[in-house]
Design an enzyme around this catalytic site. Structure first.
Site, PDB file in Angstrom:
ATOM      1  N   GLN A  10       0.874  -1.606  -0.152  1.00 31.10           N
ATOM      2  CA  GLN A  10       0.222   0.373   0.313  1.00 31.10           C
ATOM      3  C   GLN A  10       0.714   1.355  -0.153  1.00 31.10           C
ATOM      4  OE1 GLN A  10      -4.045  -0.185  -0.597  1.00 31.10           O
ATOM      5  NE2 GLN A  10      -2.793  -2.450  -0.351  1.00 31.10           N
ATOM      6  N   CYS A  11       0.317   1.717  -0.798  1.00 29.68           N
ATOM      7  CA  CYS A  11       1.180   3.471  -0.809  1.00 29.68           C
ATOM      8  C   CYS A  11       1.304   3.604   0.732  1.00 29.68           C
ATOM      9  CB  CYS A  11      -0.209   4.710  -1.458  1.00 29.68           C
ATOM     10  SG  CYS A  11       1.327   6.537  -1.974  1.00 29.68           S
TER      11      CYS A  11
END
Length: 204
Positions: A10-11
């Site tokens: 995930q970012c």
């Protein structure tokens, strides 16, 4: 080539991993990054552009995207602290781009082809990307094998921009089996998409 696997991350993890890979380079090199969502493609692409590197991307499977970054020596020196990074939200707005020809404007046809190629590249550089790009009539020749704009269109597709070409038009020009990016659509979908857009941009 240096490979970075950010599948499932995930970012901002994909951006951090990519920055660390670039920072570790000893000179000009190619970095290949795998991610599983369009927002990650947008963020890694934006970061690479900010370093002066040359990123390109494409969708290589369902939920699988590849970003190829050509990194020069100057770009590697600009990385700074890889942990010092953030994420931008999905960069797509409710703008639709409608392309009806393989050239832009009227006058000289060769110039028109240069201009439409430049126009499509310019879209890849927008802060807010279009939601969808529609190609019909002669515009469908830009989405088939041999088009000079395939790299830019694949880059946009990987960042979540939906690329669609008119099926009737592909059949008319005899190039349906040569479609190289995006999917086939129909007139009902074209009208519905344009009617629901906040803004429609037509370069032709």
């Amino acid at each position: 080539m240096v490979k970075v696997n950010a599948m499932g991350d995930q970012c901002p993890i994909p951006v951090i991993k990519t920055k660390k890979a670039i920072a570790a380079l000893n000179g000009a090199e190619t970095v290949e990054v795998l991610v599983d969502n369009e927002t990650a493609v947008q963020n890694v692409t934006k970061m690479a552009n900010s370093l002066g590197a040359k990123p390109s991307s494409e969708k290589i499977g369902e939920g699988e995207f590849k970003i190829t970054i050509e990194v020069g020596e100057v770009a590697a020196s600009k990385v700074g602290n890889p942990e010092d990074t953030g994420c931008i939200p999905d960069a797509r707005g409710n703008m639709v781009v409608v392309v009806s020809s393989d050239r832009m404007g009227s006058g000289n046809d060769e110039l028109g082809k240069v201009l439409i190629k430049g126009f499509i590249f310019a879209i890849t550089q927008l802060e807010e990307l279009p939601r969808k790009m529609i190609f019909f009539n002669g515009g469908v020749t830009l989405t088939v094998e041999g088009s000079d704009s395939l790299t830019d269109l694949r880059n946009l597709e990987a960042q979540g921009v939906e690329i669609v070409s008119c099926g009737t038009c592909l059949d008319y020009y005899g190039v349906k089996d040569k479609l190289a990016v995006g999917s086939v659509t129909n007139m009902y979908d074209i009208v519905e998409t344009m009617a629901g857009a906040d803004k429609v941009v037509r370069p032709n």
